[in-house]
Design a protein around this motif. Structure first.
Motif, PDB file in Angstrom:
ATOM      1  N   THR A 270      56.644 -44.462  25.499  1.00 17.85           N
ATOM      2  CA  THR A 270      57.895 -43.743  25.265  1.00 17.85           C
ATOM      3  C   THR A 270      57.780 -42.677  24.174  1.00 17.85           C
ATOM      4  OG1 THR A 270      58.579 -45.510  23.762  1.00 17.85           O
ATOM      5  CG2 THR A 270      59.343 -45.645  26.033  1.00 17.85           C
ATOM      6  N   LYS A 271      56.696 -42.727  23.426  1.00 19.64           N
ATOM      7  CA  LYS A 271      56.520 -41.712  22.377  1.00 19.64           C
ATOM      8  C   LYS A 271      56.328 -40.338  23.002  1.00 19.64           C
ATOM      9  CE  LYS A 271      53.783 -40.748  18.218  1.00 19.64           C
ATOM     10  NZ  LYS A 271      52.636 -41.193  17.382  1.00 19.64           N
ATOM     11  N   TYR A 272      55.697 -40.301  24.189  1.00 19.32           N
ATOM     12  CA  TYR A 272      55.407 -39.016  24.815  1.00 19.32           C
ATOM     13  C   TYR A 272      55.966 -38.874  26.232  1.00 19.32           C
ATOM     14  CZ  TYR A 272      52.219 -38.464  20.884  1.00 19.32           C
ATOM     15  OH  TYR A 272      51.700 -38.374  19.617  1.00 19.32           O
ATOM     16  N   VAL A 273      56.132 -39.979  26.966  1.00 25.42           N
ATOM     17  CA  VAL A 273      56.652 -39.881  28.337  1.00 25.42           C
ATOM     18  C   VAL A 273      58.169 -39.751  28.285  1.00 25.42           C
ATOM     19  CG1 VAL A 273      56.870 -41.004  30.581  1.00 25.42           C
ATOM     20  CG2 VAL A 273      54.727 -41.213  29.298  1.00 25.42           C
ATOM     21  N   ASN A 274      58.652 -38.571  28.634  1.00 23.60           N
ATOM     22  CA  ASN A 274      60.085 -38.272  28.546  1.00 23.60           C
ATOM     23  C   ASN A 274      60.801 -38.336  29.885  1.00 23.60           C
ATOM     24  OD1 ASN A 274      59.854 -37.907  25.846  1.00 23.60           O
ATOM     25  ND2 ASN A 274      60.231 -35.699  25.843  1.00 23.60           N
ATOM     26  N   GLY A 275      60.045 -38.498  30.970  1.00 20.58           N
ATOM     27  CA  GLY A 275      60.683 -38.550  32.283  1.00 20.58           C
ATOM     28  C   GLY A 275      59.671 -38.873  33.364  1.00 20.58           C
ATOM     29  N   ILE A 276      60.174 -39.316  34.503  1.00 21.16           N
ATOM     30  CA  ILE A 276      59.323 -39.668  35.641  1.00 21.16           C
ATOM     31  C   ILE A 276      59.942 -39.096  36.902  1.00 21.16           C
ATOM     32  CG2 ILE A 276      58.231 -41.553  36.928  1.00 21.16           C
ATOM     33  CD1 ILE A 276      58.896 -43.366  34.502  1.00 21.16           C
ATOM     34  N   ILE A 277      59.089 -38.558  37.785  1.00 18.27           N
ATOM     35  CA  ILE A 277      59.527 -38.096  39.103  1.00 18.27           C
ATOM     36  C   ILE A 277      58.554 -38.684  40.126  1.00 18.27           C
ATOM     37  CG2 ILE A 277      60.087 -36.108  40.541  1.00 18.27           C
ATOM     38  CD1 ILE A 277      60.019 -34.408  37.950  1.00 18.27           C
TER      39      ILE A 277
END
Length: 574
Positions: free
Chosen positions: A175-182
């Motif tokens: 969560t420190k770097y992953v801001n979204g998922i598609i």
């Protein structure tokens, strides 16, 4: 010019970042036959891989359990169970004995299991096919000595884009770097969605050919509220979405002020506001959002995502956990509701041409009495630990309800004889989700302790329109006069017999519906935990007497469209 593409929002929030493509490790598997003298070594390689996978998955499970929630961690319990599944292991060994290399044998067995799950009509069960692919890939990688790393190291905000995310890959999200998922594939019950919601990472899915539409390094905005994905956004759009995210967070903080408050209309009418849950893993959400009880505990999830039936003890522990956590708050536990779009592959039930009108829910339970009694015994035992109410699904006749209740009473008396102690009576209710039950609700109300209207199925059966079929989606009309008259009749039957009436399903969460339902005299709303405070806030702005006039007028109009217009006029939503 920026491009906007829209998918299905599976986890709320707004994320900004550059694209990172998530791809599965390349594993080459030879289908070359082995010599019979190699069979023993190949079986050993397979069994060694199983042992290594056990260690890996337990470590992964512990890590996820420590940093996320029990719901997310339980994903890997299912993977561990898959490693020990006798049928799966036997099939792999049989392929090896037919002179296949261990890796190819695992691939073949995995594909056979996957094909069984992917043909099921349930979105939930189809999503479990990805579990089998994930476990199979892990076993093969262990044999070949390949490390299954899914995300490259990054030190900047990223949006992960993938065809679909395996549970193992989802567990590595930082969560420190992953801001979204598609993703191109995946539903609300997929493990990627479960983990994304736990981590508060926005996720948008069901975007075809997404991998062809983006390039690593592209800037994106993921709107997990609307399902929009903005490709190459301008600075103006970045600012607008930043403001939108800020407003959403402020709204969420405002709603927390309702914690500890009663759910009342402007004129002081109390509405019981309960939450829907699927098991112990939802208890924290239920408590943190201050629900006043559990309106629907969907026990089918205890039976799904596994290879065999849950034992009485396993069920007892699950029910006990929820009841103890709820303390004196009521917990309505619905007995097993399978059939239709919910299947249990390990029961090998015969295929039905129309499963929604077939042997589902209470019909299945009454024809599989020992399975039903096992659940009832677990419920009786758990009743000592909280305020339990038992609800039977898809009742269509009084006889069905009386037979189900009689079995519950028999198991209660049997348990009382064992412990030599008299237990308190267990309230028994009916989930009203068929027109038949609604029409005879005045009769049923003489025997049942409460009703809970299952709005999704009631609409579906009343309108003869499969709610999952896009070809007839225009006929799935919550506000159609036939639906509203049935709901009104059920509530009226309950009131005349001093029995309370609740409702679950989409109508319980929809503001237009809530206004009507309060006008009809509904006693309880059961919503998802995350919508409890929002619903409490909305109910506090409604005046019951005004809604009674609205409800009376709604029953006089000729179409669902007219009802919606009427509601909007009353609520000044136009």
């Amino acid at each position: 010019m920026p491009e906007i593409i829209t998918g299905k929002n599976l986890s709320e929030g707004i994320g900004f970042g550059s694209v990172i493509i998530s791809e599965q490790a390349e594993i080459n598997i030879s289908d070359e036959k082995i010599e019979s003298s190699q069979i023993k070594n190949e079986i050993k390689s397979f069994k060694d891989s199983i042992q290594k996978a056990h260690i890996q998955l337990r470590k992964l499970r512990d890590n996820v359990g420590e940093h996320l929630d029990e719901d997310s961690a339980a994903i890997f319990d299912a993977h561990i169970m898959m490693l020990d599944d006798p049928g799966f292991n036997k099939l792999i060994v049989e392929h090896i004995e037919n002179l296949q290399k261990a890796e190819f044998a695992i691939k073949l067995a995995g594909e056979e299991y996957v094909s069984q799950f992917e043909t099921l009509s349930s979105d939930y069960m189809r999503a479990r096919a990805l579990d089998i692919k994930d476990v199979s890939q892990r076993l093969i990688a262990n044999i070949q000595g390949i490390e299954l790393t899914d995300f490259q190291n990054t030190d900047e905000p990223v949006i992960v884009v993938a065809e679909e995310l395996t549970p193992s890959a989802s567990a590595q999200l930082d969560t420190k770097y992953v801001n979204g998922i598609i993703t191109a594939k995946g539903g609300s019950t997929s493990h990627a969605a479960i983990i994304a919601r736990s981590l508060n990472i926005p996720l948008v899915s069901e975007i075809d050919n997404i991998l062809e539409k983006v390039t690593p390094g592209d800037n994106l905005i993921v709107d997990g509220f609307s399902g929009d994905v903005i490709l190459q956004p301008t600075e103006v759009e970045m600012a607008a979405y930043s403001e939108k995210e800020k407003m959403k967070k402020e709204r969420q903080n405002e709603l927390k002020e309702w914690i500890g408050q009663e759910t009342k209309t402007i004129d002081g009418i109390k509405i019981n506001l309960f939450a829907n849950i699927k098991g112990p893993e939802d208890v924290n959400d239920f408590l943190n959002n201050d629900a006043e009880g559990v309106g629907l505990y969907r026990t089918e999830f205890l039976y799904m995502n596994r290879m065999n039936l849950p034992s009485e003890e396993e069920q007892f522990q699950a029910y006990k956990t929820v009841l103890e956590a709820a303390k004196d708050k009521p917990v309505i536990i619905r007995t097993l509701d399978i059939g239709g779009d919910k299947e249990l592959s390990y029961l090998n039930l015969p295929k039905e041409s129309n499963p929604f009108l077939g042997e589902r829910s209470i019909r299945f339970l009454l024809k599989n009495e020992e399975l039903f009694r096992t659940q009832l015994r677990a419920l009786v035992r758990a009743s000592q630990h909280g305020n339990l109410k038992v609800m039977f699904p898809m009742i269509t006749t009084l006889d069905e309800f009386n037979r189900a209740k009689a079995l519950l009473i028999e198991e209660k008396e049997r348990f009382e004889a064992e412990i030599k102690e008299k237990l308190e009576e267990i309230s028994t209710g009916i989930m009203v989700e068929t027109p038949s039950a609604a029409i005879i609700s005045d009769q049923l109300a003489k025997y049942a302790d409460f009703f809970s209207i299952g709005s999704n199925d009631l609409i579906q059966y009343t309108m003869a329109a499969d709610r999952l079929n896009s070809q007839v989606s225009d006929l799935y009309q919550p506000y159609h006069p036939s639906v509203l008259n049935l709901i009104n009749k059920v509530i009226d039957s309950g009131q005349k017999n001093n029995k309370w009436v609740g409702i679950c399903g989409e109508m319980a969460c929809d503001e237009k519906s809530i206004a009507l339902l309060i006008g009809f005299g509904i006693d309880e709303l059961s919503v998802t935990s995350k919508k409890v405070l929002q619903t409490r806030d909305y109910v506090s702005k409604i005046k019951k007497t005004d809604m009674e006039h609205l409800a009376e007028a709604a029953l006089q109009v000729d179409s669902g469209e007219d009802v919606v217009y009427l509601i909007e006029e009353y609520l000044n939503l136009t």
